[in-house]
Write a protein that holds these residues in place. Structure first.
Motif, PDB file in Angstrom:
ATOM      1  N   LEU A  23     -11.665  -5.886  -2.010  1.00  0.00           N
ATOM      2  CA  LEU A  23     -10.210  -5.933  -1.806  1.00  0.00           C
ATOM      3  C   LEU A  23      -9.584  -4.549  -1.809  1.00  0.00           C
ATOM      4  CD1 LEU A  23      -9.306  -9.020  -4.045  1.00  0.00           C
ATOM      5  CD2 LEU A  23      -9.649  -8.934  -1.574  1.00  0.00           C
ATOM      6  N   MET A  24     -10.279  -3.571  -2.401  1.00  0.00           N
ATOM      7  CA  MET A  24      -9.716  -2.222  -2.453  1.00  0.00           C
ATOM      8  C   MET A  24      -9.928  -1.475  -1.146  1.00  0.00           C
ATOM      9  SD  MET A  24     -11.012  -1.230  -6.289  1.00  0.00           S
ATOM     10  CE  MET A  24     -10.432   0.446  -6.142  1.00  0.00           C
ATOM     11  N   ILE A  25     -11.088  -1.666  -0.518  1.00  0.00           N
ATOM     12  CA  ILE A  25     -11.434  -0.932   0.702  1.00  0.00           C
ATOM     13  C   ILE A  25     -11.631  -1.862   1.893  1.00  0.00           C
ATOM     14  CG2 ILE A  25     -13.153   0.610   1.744  1.00  0.00           C
ATOM     15  CD1 ILE A  25     -13.702   1.732  -1.009  1.00  0.00           C
ATOM     16  N   GLY A  26     -12.299  -2.989   1.675  1.00  0.00           N
ATOM     17  CA  GLY A  26     -12.654  -3.864   2.798  1.00  0.00           C
ATOM     18  C   GLY A  26     -11.458  -4.482   3.497  1.00  0.00           C
ATOM     19  N   ILE A  27     -10.409  -4.823   2.749  1.00  0.00           N
ATOM     20  CA  ILE A  27      -9.225  -5.461   3.333  1.00  0.00           C
ATOM     21  C   ILE A  27      -8.010  -4.643   2.963  1.00  0.00           C
ATOM     22  CG2 ILE A  27      -7.807  -7.545   3.397  1.00  0.00           C
ATOM     23  CD1 ILE A  27     -10.257  -9.145   2.649  1.00  0.00           C
ATOM     24  N   ARG A  28      -7.230  -4.282   3.959  1.00  0.00           N
ATOM     25  CA  ARG A  28      -6.019  -3.491   3.768  1.00  0.00           C
ATOM     26  C   ARG A  28      -4.808  -4.329   4.136  1.00  0.00           C
ATOM     27  NH1 ARG A  28      -4.251   1.292   1.332  1.00  0.00           N
ATOM     28  NH2 ARG A  28      -2.392   2.036   2.412  1.00  0.00           N
ATOM     29  N   THR A  29      -3.823  -4.409   3.256  1.00  0.00           N
ATOM     30  CA  THR A  29      -2.625  -5.209   3.515  1.00  0.00           C
ATOM     31  C   THR A  29      -1.389  -4.332   3.422  1.00  0.00           C
ATOM     32  OG1 THR A  29      -2.448  -5.807   1.176  1.00  0.00           O
ATOM     33  CG2 THR A  29      -3.719  -7.285   2.590  1.00  0.00           C
ATOM     34  N   GLU A  30      -0.421  -4.628   4.265  1.00  0.00           N
ATOM     35  CA  GLU A  30       0.863  -3.928   4.261  1.00  0.00           C
ATOM     36  C   GLU A  30       1.951  -4.892   4.716  1.00  0.00           C
ATOM     37  OE1 GLU A  30       0.962  -0.384   6.537  1.00  0.00           O
ATOM     38  OE2 GLU A  30      -0.322   0.761   5.174  1.00  0.00           O
ATOM     39  N   ALA A  31       3.182  -4.553   4.414  1.00  0.00           N
ATOM     40  CA  ALA A  31       4.313  -5.346   4.870  1.00  0.00           C
ATOM     41  C   ALA A  31       4.627  -4.992   6.321  1.00  0.00           C
ATOM     42  CB  ALA A  31       5.529  -5.099   3.981  1.00  0.00           C
ATOM     43  N   GLY A  32       4.756  -6.002   7.167  1.00  0.00           N
ATOM     44  CA  GLY A  32       5.036  -5.791   8.578  1.00  0.00           C
ATOM     45  C   GLY A  32       6.479  -5.420   8.839  1.00  0.00           C
ATOM     46  N   PRO A  33       6.817  -5.140  10.076  1.00  0.00           N
ATOM     47  CA  PRO A  33       8.192  -4.720  10.407  1.00  0.00           C
ATOM     48  C   PRO A  33       9.229  -5.802  10.149  1.00  0.00           C
ATOM     49  CG  PRO A  33       6.880  -5.089  12.388  1.00  0.00           C
ATOM     50  CD  PRO A  33       5.940  -5.137  11.250  1.00  0.00           C
ATOM     51  N   THR A  34       8.824  -7.055  10.199  1.00  0.00           N
ATOM     52  CA  THR A  34       9.771  -8.153   9.951  1.00  0.00           C
ATOM     53  C   THR A  34       9.633  -8.728   8.549  1.00  0.00           C
ATOM     54  OG1 THR A  34       8.199  -9.738  10.892  1.00  0.00           O
ATOM     55  CG2 THR A  34       9.806  -8.748  12.389  1.00  0.00           C
ATOM     56  N   GLY A  35       8.856  -8.090   7.688  1.00  0.00           N
ATOM     57  CA  GLY A  35       8.704  -8.545   6.325  1.00  0.00           C
ATOM     58  C   GLY A  35       7.464  -9.366   6.072  1.00  0.00           C
ATOM     59  N   GLN A  36       6.765  -9.825   7.133  1.00  0.00           N
ATOM     60  CA  GLN A  36       5.557 -10.609   6.905  1.00  0.00           C
ATOM     61  C   GLN A  36       4.404  -9.713   6.487  1.00  0.00           C
ATOM     62  OE1 GLN A  36       6.558  -9.586   9.759  1.00  0.00           O
ATOM     63  NE2 GLN A  36       4.892  -9.253  11.209  1.00  0.00           N
ATOM     64  N   LEU A  37       3.403 -10.332   5.864  1.00  0.00           N
ATOM     65  CA  LEU A  37       2.234  -9.602   5.381  1.00  0.00           C
ATOM     66  C   LEU A  37       1.197  -9.513   6.485  1.00  0.00           C
ATOM     67  CD1 LEU A  37       0.934  -8.259   2.860  1.00  0.00           C
ATOM     68  CD2 LEU A  37      -0.163 -10.460   2.405  1.00  0.00           C
ATOM     69  N   ILE A  38       0.797  -8.303   6.828  1.00  0.00           N
ATOM     70  CA  ILE A  38      -0.245  -8.099   7.829  1.00  0.00           C
ATOM     71  C   ILE A  38      -1.444  -7.438   7.151  1.00  0.00           C
ATOM     72  CG2 ILE A  38       1.383  -7.917   9.741  1.00  0.00           C
ATOM     73  CD1 ILE A  38       1.095  -4.889   9.584  1.00  0.00           C
ATOM     74  N   TYR A  39      -2.612  -7.682   7.692  1.00  0.00           N
ATOM     75  CA  TYR A  39      -3.820  -7.117   7.088  1.00  0.00           C
ATOM     76  C   TYR A  39      -4.811  -6.789   8.194  1.00  0.00           C
ATOM     77  CZ  TYR A  39      -6.331 -11.487   7.910  1.00  0.00           C
ATOM     78  OH  TYR A  39      -6.933 -12.561   8.509  1.00  0.00           O
ATOM     79  N   TRP A  40      -5.725  -5.906   7.873  1.00  0.00           N
ATOM     80  CA  TRP A  40      -6.837  -5.594   8.767  1.00  0.00           C
ATOM     81  C   TRP A  40      -8.050  -5.242   7.902  1.00  0.00           C
ATOM     82  CZ3 TRP A  40      -2.673  -2.513   7.928  1.00  0.00           C
ATOM     83  CH2 TRP A  40      -2.911  -1.227   7.418  1.00  0.00           C
ATOM     84  N   THR A  41      -9.207  -5.367   8.477  1.00  0.00           N
ATOM     85  CA  THR A  41     -10.452  -5.178   7.727  1.00  0.00           C
ATOM     86  C   THR A  41     -11.050  -3.803   7.996  1.00  0.00           C
ATOM     87  OG1 THR A  41     -11.746  -6.177   9.506  1.00  0.00           O
ATOM     88  CG2 THR A  41     -10.948  -7.642   7.764  1.00  0.00           C
ATOM     89  N   ARG A  42     -11.774  -3.326   6.979  1.00  0.00           N
ATOM     90  CA  ARG A  42     -12.486  -2.043   7.089  1.00  0.00           C
ATOM     91  C   ARG A  42     -13.879  -2.229   6.501  1.00  0.00           C
ATOM     92  NH1 ARG A  42      -8.426   2.187   4.341  1.00  0.00           N
ATOM     93  NH2 ARG A  42      -8.661   0.644   2.660  1.00  0.00           N
ATOM     94  N   PHE A  43     -14.608  -3.154   7.101  1.00  0.00           N
ATOM     95  CA  PHE A  43     -15.934  -3.477   6.580  1.00  0.00           C
ATOM     96  C   PHE A  43     -16.923  -2.322   6.750  1.00  0.00           C
ATOM     97  CE2 PHE A  43     -14.706  -8.078   7.565  1.00  0.00           C
ATOM     98  CZ  PHE A  43     -14.238  -8.259   6.269  1.00  0.00           C
ATOM     99  N   GLY A  44     -16.708  -1.495   7.750  1.00  0.00           N
ATOM    100  CA  GLY A  44     -17.585  -0.331   7.925  1.00  0.00           C
ATOM    101  C   GLY A  44     -17.474   0.636   6.763  1.00  0.00           C
ATOM    102  N   ASP A  45     -16.221   0.930   6.338  1.00  0.00           N
ATOM    103  CA  ASP A  45     -16.032   1.807   5.181  1.00  0.00           C
ATOM    104  C   ASP A  45     -16.581   1.171   3.913  1.00  0.00           C
ATOM    105  OD1 ASP A  45     -14.776   3.506   6.913  1.00  0.00           O
ATOM    106  OD2 ASP A  45     -12.743   2.852   6.392  1.00  0.00           O
TER     107      ASP A  45
END
Length: 426
Positions: A23-45
Motif C-alpha cells: 500500500l505504500m509503494i504498489g498503490i498510489r492514491t490521490e484526490a481527483g479534480p472533482t473530489g473523487q479518489l483516483i489511484y494507479w499501480t506501481r507494481f514495478g517499483d
C-alpha cells in the motif's frame, strides 16, 4: 548455518517487505479534480523494492556469519590499537579547539554559524537530559517542557519587567528546576514505561497550557520582540552606543552571531563541567546506583526520593538555560517550537550517543543535526537515509556510539585485602 537457512530467512524478509510496501509503494492514491479518489499501480517499483530487500537480507546474513567466524581473531595489530587509543584521547581537545575557532573559520558564512549555534544548543540539551536518562536511568519523554519553561520565563521577564538576559538566565534555570521538582513528586513510584507515559503527558500539558493561556503567553501567536543579549551592558547594534562604535570597528550583523555562539558554548561547557563534577560526588554515584538497580539502591540506605528529585531538577535547570538562550536567539517563541518531536530528537541524541557518555552526546548531535542539514536538498530521501542509519547503528552499536563510560570512582593503585577482613561475619 547453511544456504537453506539463509534462503528461508531472506524469503521471509522479502514477504514482509511485500506486505508492508504493497500500500505504500504498489498503490498510489490521490484526490481527483472533482473530489473523487483516483489511484494507479506501481507494481514495478514494488518488485524492485522486494528484490532489494531479498538481496540485502542475503548479503547481511553472509556478512554476519563471516564476521562471527572472525570475531575471536584480532582485527587490528597492537600498534594500530595503540594509535587508535591515542587518537581517541585527542578527540575531546581537538573538538574543543575546533569549537572555539568556529566563529573565526566561518566568520563570513552565516549559515555555518547558525548551524554551529543549533548544534551547540542540542549538545547542551543532550547533556542536560543525559543527567536524567543516562546517569539516573529515568526515561523522560517530556524534557521539552523544561526547555519551554526556560524560554517563556525569559521572554515574559524580559518583555514585562525589562530585565536583561544575564539576570533572566539564572531565573529561567531556577524556574525550570522548580517545575522539574514538581514533575518528580508524582513519578517517585513509577519506573520504565509508566514513567515515560507520565513525562510525555507532562510535556503535552505544558504545551497546551502555553497554547491556551493567551493573555499571558500569547497563545498560538507567541511572544515577539524578545530582547537580545548584550556584552557587559553594551548592545551589539549599529548606533553610537553599540559595541562596534566603542571598539572603533565597522558594524556587522555577524557580531551578534559570534556572541550568541560563544554564549551557548560557555553554557554547554558549564553543563558538561557540572555534570562531570556531580558524577564524582555522592549524589552522582547515587544516580548511577539508581540507574543500575533501584531496589539495591534502597538496600544501601540511599534516599531514592531525594535522588530522583535532584536528577529531575538538575536536568531541568540546564534545559531552562537552553530555553532562555533559544528565546533570545530567535527573538520570537511560540508553542509550535516545543512539540514532542523536540523531546524525541534530544532523547535520540542521548541514546544513540551512548547513555551516560558526554562525548557520545557531542558526536550524535553532530551526526543527527548535521545529518539533517546534509540531506536538506534531498527532502524526499532525507528521513529514509536518517532512519536507515539509525537502524544500522542500533544493530551494530546497540549501546550507542560511545558504549564505554569511565568509572566515577576507582582505585588508582592495586590494594591487597587481608584474608582476616573477609572472614564470615566481618
Amino acid at each position: 548455518m547453511g544456504a537453506a537457512f539463509i534462503l528461508k530467512k531472506s524469503l521471509l524478509s522479502a514477504f514482509v517487505a511485500l506486505v508492508l510496501f504493497s500500500l505504500m509503494i504498489g498503490i498510489r492514491t490521490e484526490a481527483g479534480p472533482t473530489g473523487q479518489l483516483i489511484y494507479w499501480t506501481r507494481f514495478g517499483d514494488l518488485a524492485i523494492m522486494v528484490v532489494l530487500v531479498f538481496a540485502g537480507s542475503i548479503l547481511t546474513e553472509l556478512f554476519r556469519q563471516r564476521f562471527a567466524a572472525r570475531q575471536h581473531a584480532p582485527l587490528l595489530p597492537e600498534s594500530a590499537k595503540r594509535g587508535l587509543s591515542t587518537l581517541g584521547r585527542l578527540v575531546v581537545p581537538l573538538l574543543l579547539v575546533f569549537a572555539f575557532l568556529v566563529p573565526v573559520i566561518f566568520y563570513k558564512q552565516r549559515y555555518m554559524l547558525d548551524l554551529g549555534i543549533l548544534v551547540m544548543t542540542y549538545v547542551m540539551l543532550g547533556w542536560g537530559l543525559n543527567i536524567v536518562v543516562g546517569l539516573a536511568g529515568l526515561l523522560d519523554l517530556g524534557y521539552v517542557a523544561f526547555y519551554a519553561v526556560g524560554a517563556y520565563s525569559y521572554a515574559l521577564l524580559s518583555t514585562t519587567f525589562g530585565l536583561s538576559f544575564w539576570i533572566c538566565l539564572p531565573l529561567a534555570g531556577i524556574l525550570a528546576a522548580f517545575w522539574g521538582m514538581l514533575l518528580g513528586f508524582p513519578v517517585l513510584r513509577l519506573r520504565g514505561d509508566y514513567l515515560a507515559i507520565v513525562t510525555l503527558a507532562f510535556g503535552e500539558i505544558i504545551r497546551l497550557v502555553l497554547l491556551n493561556w493567551q493573555h499571558v503567553t500569547g497563545g498560538p501567536n507567541g511572544i515577539s520582540g524578545i530582547p537580545r543579549p548584550s556584552l557587559f551592558g553594551i548592545p551589539l547594534t549599529a548606533g553610537p552606543n553599540g559595541l562596534a562604535a566603542h571598539l572603533g570597528i565597522p558594524f556587522s550583523p555577524t557580531h551578534r552571531l559570534v556572541l550568541l555562539f560563544y554564549i551557548i558554548l560557555a553554557l554547554a561547557l558549564l553543563t558538561n563541567w557540572v555534570t562531570l563534577r556531580l558524577r564524582r560526588l555522592p549524589i552522582g554515584r547515587a544516580w548511577e546506583a539508581l540507574r543500575e538497580d533501584e531496589i539495591a539502591c534502597r538496600s544501601l540506605g540511599i534516599n531514592t526520593t531525594t535522588t530522583k528529585l535532584t536528577a529531575f531538577a538538575t536536568g531541568a535547570m540546564f534545559g531552562g538555560f537552553a530555553g532562555a538562550f533559544f528565546a533570545t536567539r530567535q527573538g520570537f517563541i511560540s508553542p509550535e517550537s516545543f512539540s514532542f518531536q523536540e523531546s524525541a530528537l534530544v532523547l535520540a541524541i542521548v541514546v544513540l550517543g551512548g547513555m551516560g557518555s558526554q562525548l557520545g552526546v557531542v558526536l550524535s548531535s553532530l551526526a543527527l543535526i548535521g545529518g539533517f542539514e546534509l540531506f536538506r536538498g534531498f527532502e524526499q530521501f532525507r528521513m529514509l537515509a536518517f532512519g536507515g542509519a539509525m537502524v544500522l547503528l542500533m544493530i551494530w552499536r546497540p549501546r550507542g556510539l560511545i558504549a564505554h563510560r569511565e568509572p566515577s570512582l576507582f582505585l588508582a593503585t592495586r590494594t591487597k585485602v587481608s584474608s582476616d577482613l573477609v572472614k564470615e561475619g566481618r
